[in-house]
Write a protein that holds these residues in place. Sequence first.
Motif, mmCIF file in Angstrom:
data_model
loop_
_atom_site.group_PDB
_atom_site.id
_atom_site.type_symbol
_atom_site.label_atom_id
_atom_site.label_comp_id
_atom_site.label_asym_id
_atom_site.label_seq_id
_atom_site.Cartn_x
_atom_site.Cartn_y
_atom_site.Cartn_z
ATOM 1 N N GLY A 212 -5.638 15.116 92.360
ATOM 2 C CA GLY A 212 -6.459 15.897 91.450
ATOM 3 C C GLY A 212 -7.837 16.185 92.018
ATOM 4 O O GLY A 212 -8.352 17.301 91.912
ATOM 5 N N SER A 213 -8.446 15.178 92.640
ATOM 6 C CA SER A 213 -9.785 15.371 93.216
ATOM 7 C C SER A 213 -9.749 16.363 94.376
ATOM 8 O O SER A 213 -10.690 17.142 94.570
ATOM 9 N N LYS A 214 -8.675 16.346 95.158
ATOM 10 C CA LYS A 214 -8.542 17.319 96.247
ATOM 11 C C LYS A 214 -8.325 18.731 95.703
ATOM 12 O O LYS A 214 -8.825 19.711 96.268
ATOM 13 N N LEU A 215 -7.590 18.856 94.604
ATOM 14 C CA LEU A 215 -7.388 20.158 93.983
ATOM 15 C C LEU A 215 -8.706 20.720 93.441
ATOM 16 O O LEU A 215 -8.935 21.937 93.467
ATOM 17 N N LEU A 216 -9.576 19.828 92.961
ATOM 18 C CA LEU A 216 -10.863 20.274 92.424
ATOM 19 C C LEU A 216 -11.724 20.932 93.492
ATOM 20 O O LEU A 216 -12.586 21.767 93.179
ATOM 21 N N ALA A 217 -11.494 20.559 94.755
ATOM 22 C CA ALA A 217 -12.294 21.126 95.849
ATOM 23 C C ALA A 217 -11.879 22.551 96.187
ATOM 24 O O ALA A 217 -12.575 23.230 96.944
ATOM 25 N N SER A 218 -10.749 23.016 95.625
ATOM 26 C CA SER A 218 -10.270 24.370 95.914
ATOM 27 C C SER A 218 -10.987 25.385 95.043
ATOM 28 O O SER A 218 -11.271 25.151 93.858
ATOM 29 N N ALA A 219 -11.285 26.540 95.614
ATOM 30 C CA ALA A 219 -11.949 27.609 94.870
ATOM 31 C C ALA A 219 -10.974 28.375 93.973
ATOM 32 O O ALA A 219 -11.387 29.282 93.241
#
Length: 321
Positions: A212-219
Amino acid sequence: MKEPPARTRPAPPPAGTWRDLPPAAGAVVMATGILSVGFHLDGREALSRVLLCLAALVWLLLAWDFGVRLLRSRRRWLADADTPPGLTAVAATTIIGVRVALLGWNAFAGVLLALAVVLWAVLLTAVLRHLRRHMPGSVFLICVATQALAVLAAALAPAGGDWLAWAALVFFGLGLVLYADALARFDFGQILRGAGDQWVAGGALAISALAGSKLLASAVWSGSAYTALRTATLVLLALDLAWYVVLLSSELFRPRPRYDVRRWATVFPLGMTAVTSLSTAAATGIAWLDTLGTVLLWVAALAWLLTLCELVARAAPPVGP
Protein backbone atom coordinates in the motif's frame (compact mmCIF):
# COMPACT_ATOMS: atom_id res chain seq x y z
CA MET A 1 10.15 -72.05 0.02
CA LYS A 2 10.86 -68.73 -1.61
CA GLU A 3 12.42 -65.92 0.36
CA PRO A 4 10.37 -62.73 0.60
CA PRO A 5 11.56 -60.03 -1.73
CA ALA A 6 13.92 -57.50 -0.26
CA ARG A 7 12.30 -54.23 0.81
CA THR A 8 12.99 -51.47 -1.64
CA ARG A 9 14.89 -48.59 -0.11
CA PRO A 10 14.00 -45.05 -1.00
CA ALA A 11 16.24 -43.53 -3.59
CA PRO A 12 18.90 -41.20 -2.20
CA PRO A 13 18.67 -37.52 -2.99
CA PRO A 14 20.12 -36.72 -6.40
CA ALA A 15 23.64 -35.41 -6.61
CA GLY A 16 23.83 -31.67 -6.36
CA THR A 17 21.04 -31.21 -3.80
CA TRP A 18 21.23 -30.66 -0.06
CA ARG A 19 19.83 -33.51 1.99
CA ASP A 20 16.79 -32.56 4.09
CA LEU A 21 16.69 -29.00 2.75
CA PRO A 22 13.07 -27.89 3.29
CA PRO A 23 11.14 -25.44 1.11
CA ALA A 24 10.96 -23.12 4.14
CA ALA A 25 14.69 -22.43 3.68
CA GLY A 26 13.61 -19.63 1.34
CA ALA A 27 12.69 -17.68 4.48
CA VAL A 28 16.43 -17.19 5.05
CA VAL A 29 16.58 -15.11 1.86
CA MET A 30 13.37 -13.30 2.79
CA ALA A 31 14.65 -12.37 6.25
CA THR A 32 18.09 -11.31 5.06
CA GLY A 33 16.79 -9.46 2.02
CA ILE A 34 14.21 -7.44 3.93
CA LEU A 35 16.86 -6.39 6.45
CA SER A 36 18.96 -5.21 3.52
CA VAL A 37 16.03 -3.09 2.33
CA GLY A 38 15.51 -1.77 5.85
CA PHE A 39 19.10 -0.68 6.37
CA HIS A 40 19.04 1.03 2.98
CA LEU A 41 15.99 3.02 4.05
CA ASP A 42 17.73 3.80 7.35
CA GLY A 43 20.77 5.18 5.53
CA ARG A 44 23.22 2.38 6.38
CA GLU A 45 24.17 1.48 2.83
CA ALA A 46 27.34 -0.53 3.53
CA LEU A 47 25.55 -2.87 5.91
CA SER A 48 22.62 -3.06 3.52
CA ARG A 49 24.85 -4.18 0.64
CA VAL A 50 26.59 -6.82 2.75
CA LEU A 51 23.19 -8.30 3.62
CA LEU A 52 22.14 -8.10 -0.03
CA CYS A 53 25.21 -10.13 -1.04
CA LEU A 54 24.41 -12.76 1.60
CA ALA A 55 20.76 -12.93 0.53
CA ALA A 56 21.73 -13.20 -3.15
CA LEU A 57 24.21 -15.98 -2.42
CA VAL A 58 21.64 -18.04 -0.54
CA TRP A 59 19.07 -17.32 -3.26
CA LEU A 60 21.45 -18.68 -5.91
CA LEU A 61 22.09 -21.83 -3.87
CA LEU A 62 18.37 -22.40 -3.37
CA ALA A 63 17.66 -21.68 -7.04
CA TRP A 64 20.23 -24.31 -8.03
CA ASP A 65 18.67 -26.82 -5.66
CA PHE A 66 15.19 -25.92 -6.95
CA GLY A 67 16.27 -26.59 -10.52
CA VAL A 68 18.07 -29.83 -9.73
CA ARG A 69 15.06 -31.19 -7.85
CA LEU A 70 12.77 -30.25 -10.73
CA LEU A 71 14.95 -32.06 -13.27
CA ARG A 72 16.14 -35.06 -11.25
CA SER A 73 13.61 -35.61 -8.48
CA ARG A 74 10.27 -34.59 -9.92
CA ARG A 75 8.23 -36.45 -7.30
CA ARG A 76 9.94 -34.66 -4.43
CA TRP A 77 9.64 -31.32 -6.21
CA LEU A 78 5.92 -31.80 -6.70
CA ALA A 79 5.48 -32.77 -3.04
CA ASP A 80 7.25 -29.58 -1.95
CA ALA A 81 5.35 -27.43 -4.45
CA ASP A 82 2.03 -28.50 -2.93
CA THR A 83 2.85 -26.88 0.43
CA PRO A 84 2.69 -23.17 1.39
CA PRO A 85 6.43 -23.01 2.30
CA GLY A 86 7.16 -23.59 -1.38
CA LEU A 87 5.87 -20.05 -1.97
CA THR A 88 8.94 -18.67 -0.21
CA ALA A 89 10.58 -19.03 -3.65
CA VAL A 90 8.27 -16.29 -4.94
CA ALA A 91 8.68 -13.96 -1.97
CA ALA A 92 12.46 -14.41 -1.84
CA THR A 93 12.80 -13.61 -5.55
CA THR A 94 10.71 -10.44 -5.30
CA ILE A 95 12.53 -9.17 -2.21
CA ILE A 96 15.84 -9.50 -4.01
CA GLY A 97 14.16 -7.67 -6.88
CA VAL A 98 13.03 -4.82 -4.62
CA ARG A 99 16.54 -4.37 -3.25
CA VAL A 100 18.26 -4.35 -6.64
CA ALA A 101 15.61 -1.87 -7.88
CA LEU A 102 16.78 0.44 -5.08
CA LEU A 103 20.24 0.21 -6.68
CA GLY A 104 18.74 1.42 -9.96
CA TRP A 105 18.98 -1.96 -11.66
CA ASN A 106 15.43 -1.80 -12.96
CA ALA A 107 15.97 -4.13 -15.91
CA PHE A 108 17.30 -6.89 -13.67
CA ALA A 109 14.51 -6.27 -11.16
CA GLY A 110 12.02 -6.56 -14.03
CA VAL A 111 13.44 -9.96 -14.98
CA LEU A 112 13.08 -11.09 -11.36
CA LEU A 113 9.48 -9.84 -11.34
CA ALA A 114 8.67 -11.83 -14.48
CA LEU A 115 10.29 -14.94 -12.97
CA ALA A 116 8.39 -14.46 -9.72
CA VAL A 117 5.05 -14.11 -11.54
CA VAL A 118 5.63 -17.42 -13.34
CA LEU A 119 6.62 -19.15 -10.09
CA TRP A 120 3.61 -17.62 -8.34
CA ALA A 121 1.17 -18.85 -10.98
CA VAL A 122 2.52 -22.41 -10.84
CA LEU A 123 3.08 -22.74 -7.09
CA LEU A 124 -0.01 -20.89 -5.87
CA THR A 125 -2.25 -23.05 -8.05
CA ALA A 126 -0.73 -26.19 -6.55
CA VAL A 127 -0.92 -24.88 -2.98
CA LEU A 128 -4.53 -23.71 -3.17
CA ARG A 129 -5.63 -27.19 -4.23
CA HIS A 130 -4.21 -28.67 -1.03
CA LEU A 131 -5.26 -26.16 1.62
CA ARG A 132 -7.22 -27.42 4.59
CA ARG A 133 -8.44 -26.27 7.99
CA HIS A 134 -6.28 -25.82 11.13
CA MET A 135 -3.06 -25.00 9.30
CA PRO A 136 0.15 -23.51 10.73
CA GLY A 137 1.28 -19.95 10.08
CA SER A 138 2.86 -20.88 6.77
CA VAL A 139 -0.65 -20.77 5.26
CA PHE A 140 -0.30 -16.96 5.19
CA LEU A 141 2.41 -17.33 2.57
CA ILE A 142 -0.37 -17.40 -0.04
CA CYS A 143 -0.88 -13.74 0.87
CA VAL A 144 2.82 -12.92 1.34
CA ALA A 145 3.81 -14.22 -2.11
CA THR A 146 1.00 -12.28 -3.78
CA GLN A 147 1.70 -9.03 -1.96
CA ALA A 148 5.41 -9.41 -2.71
CA LEU A 149 4.53 -9.17 -6.41
CA ALA A 150 2.51 -6.02 -5.64
CA VAL A 151 5.47 -4.46 -3.82
CA LEU A 152 7.95 -5.09 -6.64
CA ALA A 153 5.52 -4.04 -9.38
CA ALA A 154 4.74 -0.81 -7.51
CA ALA A 155 8.44 -0.16 -6.93
CA LEU A 156 9.09 -0.47 -10.67
CA ALA A 157 6.03 1.54 -11.75
CA PRO A 158 7.68 5.00 -11.75
CA ALA A 159 10.21 3.82 -14.35
CA GLY A 160 8.18 1.07 -16.04
CA GLY A 161 4.84 2.78 -16.61
CA ASP A 162 1.40 3.16 -15.06
CA TRP A 163 0.38 -0.34 -16.11
CA LEU A 164 2.70 -1.70 -13.42
CA ALA A 165 0.91 0.42 -10.82
CA TRP A 166 -2.42 -1.05 -11.94
CA ALA A 167 -0.96 -4.57 -11.88
CA ALA A 168 0.33 -3.90 -8.37
CA LEU A 169 -3.15 -2.78 -7.31
CA VAL A 170 -4.63 -6.03 -8.63
CA PHE A 171 -2.10 -8.12 -6.71
CA PHE A 172 -2.71 -5.93 -3.64
CA GLY A 173 -6.44 -6.61 -3.71
CA LEU A 174 -5.98 -10.32 -4.41
CA GLY A 175 -3.49 -10.56 -1.56
CA LEU A 176 -6.05 -9.18 0.88
CA VAL A 177 -8.60 -11.76 -0.28
CA LEU A 178 -6.03 -14.52 0.20
CA TYR A 179 -5.21 -13.20 3.67
CA ALA A 180 -8.85 -13.57 4.67
CA ASP A 181 -8.84 -17.14 3.34
CA ALA A 182 -5.62 -17.95 5.22
CA LEU A 183 -6.99 -16.45 8.44
CA ALA A 184 -10.05 -18.70 8.19
CA ARG A 185 -7.77 -21.75 7.87
CA PHE A 186 -5.21 -20.74 10.53
CA ASP A 187 -4.96 -22.80 13.71
CA PHE A 188 -4.94 -20.07 16.37
CA GLY A 189 -3.40 -22.53 18.81
CA GLN A 190 -0.18 -22.00 16.87
CA ILE A 191 0.16 -18.64 18.60
CA LEU A 192 1.22 -20.50 21.74
CA ARG A 193 2.84 -23.58 20.28
CA GLY A 194 4.10 -22.60 16.81
CA ALA A 195 7.75 -23.17 15.95
CA GLY A 196 8.22 -19.74 14.37
CA ASP A 197 6.02 -19.51 11.29
CA GLN A 198 3.05 -18.29 13.34
CA TRP A 199 4.62 -14.83 12.96
CA VAL A 200 3.72 -14.86 9.27
CA ALA A 201 0.15 -14.07 10.35
CA GLY A 202 1.41 -10.58 11.16
CA GLY A 203 4.08 -10.50 8.48
CA ALA A 204 1.45 -10.95 5.78
CA LEU A 205 -0.29 -7.80 6.99
CA ALA A 206 3.04 -5.99 7.11
CA ILE A 207 3.88 -6.76 3.48
CA SER A 208 0.30 -5.83 2.53
CA ALA A 209 0.82 -2.44 4.18
CA LEU A 210 4.19 -2.13 2.43
CA ALA A 211 2.47 -2.73 -0.91
CA GLY A 212 0.00 0.00 0.00
CA SER A 213 2.77 2.45 0.87
CA LYS A 214 4.51 1.74 -2.45
CA LEU A 215 1.24 2.30 -4.31
CA LEU A 216 0.87 5.67 -2.57
CA ALA A 217 4.12 6.79 -4.20
CA SER A 218 2.55 6.41 -7.66
CA ALA A 219 1.12 9.47 -9.38
CA VAL A 220 -1.71 7.31 -10.77
CA TRP A 221 -3.86 7.74 -7.67
CA SER A 222 -5.42 11.00 -6.56
CA GLY A 223 -8.47 12.25 -4.69
CA SER A 224 -10.67 9.58 -3.12
CA ALA A 225 -8.56 6.73 -4.56
CA TYR A 226 -5.45 8.09 -2.85
CA THR A 227 -7.34 8.62 0.42
CA ALA A 228 -8.69 5.06 0.33
CA LEU A 229 -5.20 3.63 -0.28
CA ARG A 230 -3.71 5.75 2.50
CA THR A 231 -6.41 4.64 4.94
CA ALA A 232 -6.04 0.98 3.97
CA THR A 233 -2.27 1.17 4.40
CA LEU A 234 -2.51 2.68 7.88
CA VAL A 235 -5.19 0.18 8.95
CA LEU A 236 -3.09 -2.75 7.72
CA LEU A 237 -0.03 -1.44 9.55
CA ALA A 238 -2.05 -0.98 12.75
CA LEU A 239 -3.33 -4.57 12.51
CA ASP A 240 0.21 -5.79 11.89
CA LEU A 241 1.46 -3.98 15.01
CA ALA A 242 -1.39 -5.56 16.98
CA TRP A 243 -0.27 -9.01 15.79
CA TYR A 244 3.30 -8.05 16.73
CA VAL A 245 2.25 -7.38 20.33
CA VAL A 246 0.18 -10.57 20.56
CA LEU A 247 2.89 -12.81 19.09
CA LEU A 248 5.68 -11.23 21.15
CA SER A 249 3.59 -11.68 24.31
CA SER A 250 3.05 -15.34 23.45
CA GLU A 251 6.81 -15.84 23.05
CA LEU A 252 7.41 -14.31 26.48
CA PHE A 253 4.60 -16.34 28.05
CA ARG A 254 5.74 -19.62 26.48
CA PRO A 255 9.37 -19.40 25.29
CA ARG A 256 10.45 -21.73 22.49
CA PRO A 257 14.27 -21.41 22.46
CA ARG A 258 14.99 -24.54 20.43
CA TYR A 259 16.23 -23.81 16.90
CA ASP A 260 13.92 -24.58 13.99
CA VAL A 261 14.28 -23.49 10.36
CA ARG A 262 10.86 -21.89 10.77
CA ARG A 263 12.50 -19.32 13.06
CA TRP A 264 13.57 -17.53 9.88
CA ALA A 265 9.85 -17.07 9.32
CA THR A 266 9.90 -15.13 12.60
CA VAL A 267 12.77 -12.88 11.54
CA PHE A 268 11.09 -12.00 8.25
CA PRO A 269 7.92 -10.48 9.79
CA LEU A 270 10.04 -8.60 12.33
CA GLY A 271 12.06 -7.07 9.51
CA MET A 272 9.01 -6.53 7.32
CA THR A 273 7.20 -4.61 10.08
CA ALA A 274 10.25 -2.36 10.45
CA VAL A 275 10.53 -1.73 6.71
CA THR A 276 6.79 -1.09 6.41
CA SER A 277 6.94 1.46 9.22
CA LEU A 278 9.83 3.28 7.51
CA SER A 279 8.16 3.16 4.10
CA THR A 280 4.78 4.26 5.42
CA ALA A 281 6.39 7.14 7.28
CA ALA A 282 7.91 8.37 4.02
CA ALA A 283 4.66 7.89 2.07
CA THR A 284 2.30 9.49 4.61
CA GLY A 285 4.52 12.00 6.42
CA ILE A 286 3.84 10.47 9.85
CA ALA A 287 7.18 11.12 11.52
CA TRP A 288 6.86 8.84 14.56
CA LEU A 289 6.55 5.82 12.27
CA ASP A 290 10.09 6.50 11.10
CA THR A 291 11.38 6.34 14.68
CA LEU A 292 9.36 3.18 15.32
CA GLY A 293 10.71 1.61 12.15
CA THR A 294 14.31 2.30 13.14
CA VAL A 295 13.83 0.72 16.57
CA LEU A 296 12.06 -2.33 15.12
CA LEU A 297 14.78 -2.67 12.48
CA TRP A 298 17.43 -3.19 15.14
CA VAL A 299 15.16 -5.64 16.96
CA ALA A 300 14.86 -7.61 13.72
CA ALA A 301 18.62 -7.43 13.17
CA LEU A 302 19.23 -8.88 16.63
CA ALA A 303 16.75 -11.68 15.95
CA TRP A 304 18.50 -12.36 12.62
CA LEU A 305 21.89 -12.56 14.32
CA LEU A 306 20.66 -14.88 17.07
CA THR A 307 18.95 -17.15 14.52
CA LEU A 308 22.09 -17.25 12.40
CA CYS A 309 24.21 -18.18 15.45
CA GLU A 310 21.79 -20.99 16.26
CA LEU A 311 21.97 -22.22 12.68
CA VAL A 312 25.77 -22.21 12.70
CA ALA A 313 25.88 -23.95 16.08
CA ARG A 314 23.50 -26.61 14.81
CA ALA A 315 25.48 -27.15 11.61
CA ALA A 316 28.91 -27.25 13.29
CA PRO A 317 30.34 -30.76 13.86
CA PRO A 318 30.53 -31.82 17.52
CA VAL A 319 33.86 -31.19 19.23
CA GLY A 320 35.34 -34.01 21.21
CA PRO A 321 37.44 -37.14 21.10
